[in-house]
Write an enzyme that holds these catalytic residues in place. Structure first.
Site, PDB file in Angstrom:
ATOM      1  N   HIS A  37       0.754  -1.351  -0.064  1.00 14.06           N
ATOM      2  CA  HIS A  37       0.096   0.005  -0.123  1.00 14.06           C
ATOM      3  C   HIS A  37       0.865   1.244  -0.007  1.00 14.06           C
ATOM      4  O   HIS A  37       0.522   2.453  -0.569  1.00 14.06           O
ATOM      5  CB  HIS A  37      -1.012  -0.027   1.248  1.00 14.06           C
ATOM      6  CG  HIS A  37      -1.920  -1.045   1.307  1.00 14.06           C
ATOM      7  ND1 HIS A  37      -1.738  -1.872   2.100  1.00 14.06           N
ATOM      8  CD2 HIS A  37      -3.120  -1.298   0.726  1.00 14.06           C
ATOM      9  CE1 HIS A  37      -2.797  -2.949   2.054  1.00 14.06           C
ATOM     10  NE2 HIS A  37      -3.633  -2.700   1.097  1.00 14.06           N
ATOM     11  N   GLN A  61     -18.516  -6.070  -0.555  1.00 13.19           N
ATOM     12  CA  GLN A  61     -17.740  -6.773  -1.278  1.00 13.19           C
ATOM     13  C   GLN A  61     -17.456  -8.249  -0.787  1.00 13.19           C
ATOM     14  O   GLN A  61     -16.463  -9.093  -1.346  1.00 13.19           O
ATOM     15  CB  GLN A  61     -16.532  -6.338  -1.943  1.00 13.19           C
ATOM     16  CG  GLN A  61     -15.454  -5.602  -0.870  1.00 13.19           C
ATOM     17  CD  GLN A  61     -14.444  -4.945  -1.377  1.00 13.19           C
ATOM     18  OE1 GLN A  61     -14.651  -3.744  -1.810  1.00 13.19           O
ATOM     19  NE2 GLN A  61     -13.345  -5.598  -1.614  1.00 13.19           N
TER      20      GLN A  61
HETATM   21  O1  PAF Z   1      -8.140  -3.647  -3.140  1.00 12.14           O
HETATM   22  C1  PAF Z   1      -8.901  -3.233  -2.040  1.00 12.14           C
HETATM   23  O2  PAF Z   1      -8.428  -2.900  -0.946  1.00 12.14           O
HETATM   24  C2  PAF Z   1     -10.380  -2.947  -2.244  1.00 12.14           C
HETATM   25  O3  PAF Z   1     -11.246  -4.101  -3.065  1.00 12.14           O
HETATM   26  C3  PAF Z   1     -10.781  -1.641  -2.607  1.00 12.14           C
HETATM   27  C4  PAF Z   1     -10.280  -1.302  -3.915  1.00 12.14           C
HETATM   28  C5  PAF Z   1     -10.159  -0.537  -1.631  1.00 12.14           C
HETATM   29  C6  PAF Z   1     -12.479  -1.321  -2.654  1.00 12.14           C
HETATM   30  O4  PAF Z   1     -13.188  -1.635  -1.411  1.00 12.14           O
END
Ligand code: PAF
Length: 284
Positions: A37, A61
């Site tokens: 990140h 999700q």
């Molecule tokens: O990759 C992620 O951490 C997630 O899928 C995202 C893009 C932040 C969407 O919730």
């Protein structure tokens, strides 16, 4: 670095940066940040004047039997990492701020084609949840560019397609996967592994390298290569989810003539599901 929790404060801070003529870069995350990140934020800081990151564990999700409730929340450590990587503004909405009218009636964004198969098959509704929250975040932040990791290769393809199909004026940048020294792709879910599983986990990437080196050497028996790689994975203790060789741009199943390939894997070690991929460019 300021941290804001409401859309109103987010918009005000971004309006201020815009009024100073700044270009806005955006890195959406679900927190529990690692060096992968940090690389996304550093890339955004290189390409834009004002970097916004978000931390939101998006319930839309996650499937009903997935790790929404146990997903690690480590805000203070995350804030430090974001600040060090060059983030200017952090947005940490709660579920009510993101979905004030509830999840059930929420308008959804569904991306055809690249969402199907692979993780789309194993995690029904996952990419609709990702595309919906990313669309909402893009509308809130209105960035000039956004940076995503190539580790989530299919997610990146979904987001590129979404931005193209919905005419969003946002440049999408894919950033290479950051790996531990032994090859394991960095992931927040690596924290679920016990010592024995962590020691075995690099076999996942080794199995992709095994396929890639055979293809580079001219082998085109993809089913045979996949079977061999799955043997390597199961000897290391993995249960297969999928292992596929696809054309790198369209994500359709690869043919022997394709020159740009991506090998994508998802597999379980214990109850932890890991994903990885390897992009392979063959000389014309
Ligand atoms: O990759 C992620 O951490 C997630 O899928 C995202 C893009 C932040 C969407 O919730």
């Amino acid at each position: 670095m300021n941290t804001v929790k409401s859309v109103r404060e987010l918009r005000a801070a971004i309006a201020q940066a815009r009024s100073e003529g700044k270009q806005i870069g955006f890195v959406p995350t679900m927190g529990n940040l690692h060096a992968g990140h940090a690389a996304l934020v550093a890339k955004a800081a290189q390409r834009a004047d004002f970097v916004v990151a978000s931390i939101f564990v998006n319930p839309l999700q996650f499937g009903p039997s997935e790790d929404l409730d146990t997903y690690p929340r480590t805000l203070v450590a995350d804030q430090e990492k974001l600040f060090e990587a060059g983030c200017n503004l952090l947005f940490t909405p709660d579920v009510e701020e993101m979905y004030p009218h509830g999840l059930a009636g929420q308008t959804r964004v569904s991306v055809a084609g690249v969402s199907e198969g692979l993780c789309g098959a194993s995690r029904p509704g996952h990419f609709e949840g990702v595309a919906t929250v990313v669309t909402k975040l893009f509308n809130m932040v209105q960035p000039d560019l956004a940076v995503f990791g190539q580790k989530d290769y299919q997610q990146l393809a979904v987001i590129r397609t979404l931005v193209r199909d919905l005419n969003m004026p946002i440049q999408i940048i894919g950033e290479p996967t950051v790996r531990a020294e032994d090859g394991l792709a960095l992931s927040s879910r690596n924290g679920y592994l016990d010592a024995e599983q962590r020691a075995a986990a690099p076999a996942l990437y080794r199995s992709l390298e095994q396929i890639a080196s055979a293809i580079r050497a001219g082998e085109r028996d993809y089913p045979g290569l996949i079977a061999q790689a799955q043997q390597l994975q199961s000897a290391a203790g993995f249960q297969p989810d999928y292992l596929e060789i696809r054309e790198a741009n369209s994500l359709r199943p690869a043919s022997a003539e394709d020159r740009q390939l991506v090998i994508l894997v998802a597999a379980f070690i214990g109850s932890t599901r890991l994903i990885d991929n390897l992009v392979l460019e063959l000389d014309a």
